[in-house]
Design a protein around this motif. Sequence first.
Motif: not given
Length: 308
Positions: A221-236, A250-254
């Motif tokens: 689960c490490a990948v999606w744990f990390a994705n959602l962790y920093f994804g919170s900062q990206e989303k908010n 205009p275009f952003y990917r991680r």
Amino acid sequence: KNMGIAIFRRSEFIKQVLEEHLGNAQVYENVTHRIQEEQYYLSRAYNNFLQRHGSHLHKSVYLFFLRARTTYGDRVAIFRATAKVHKKPLKLRPVVAKCGTCMEAISKYVDVELQKLACEVPWCIKDSDSFRDEVIRIQVPPNAYLVTFDAVGMYSNIDIPHAMVIMKNWFDNYVPSAEKESLGPTNTLLAAINLVMRNNIMQFGDSYFKQLIGTAMGTPCAVWFANLYFGSQEKNAILPEFKDRLKRIPFYRRFVDDVFFVWLGAQDNDWENLKSLFNNFGILKWEFNKPASSVDFLDLTITIKNGK
């Protein structure tokens, strides 16, 4: 980048593993002298989880966990390393093989559940092929530049107490009520994540080490744990400000710990504010590359030519 076989002199390999990874006392503790105690605690923590949360799990999941306990007992993961032959000087890529352990069973369950939130972070890409398919279709104005950011030791620099708060926020605020049942009870899922992240024990040769901080290495689960962790900062914070309001990105990917985006205009105050937002989230830090007309990202070299 050599994910295949590498041949070392054994003594040099052991020395380099200890120097680069397992010898870091801030990240790993040598528990060889009390490994039986650690294994007993590991088994007890696993059994306590089943006793407290078994009734909230789907029957098939619960049976899966019971079979893992019967089959694997208190077995721990194996630590090894492969060579990053493209690095000068050569560096080692740590690999923690958790297959055949009870913790892997719990982590697989967590991984399946976390991926149900993937729709909330659509900028997290799966691989370079899907990323390339997107990049070749976008058009950019004359003032566009390409940027890559890299996280500094992302897994080991995710603060677990902070991450648990972030995960609870995801479950409470971004899962529709109608889907909460399919995701599973929040407390059960949080307990499973906590169990996996705080009990990463590994064997290297005749020694045993316990990871002290960060995301458990080698866990499914490490990948999606990390994705959602920093994804919170990206989303908010990051994307609402720089993509939606200021129109600078205009275009952003991680891809886990590697970020690619298109930046419009100069390196002004907005640029400095963007870097501050990246580095103002837990203890995770990022290395910033200046905007350019050509960058390397994943296994691709990306260049702007004629607005494409």
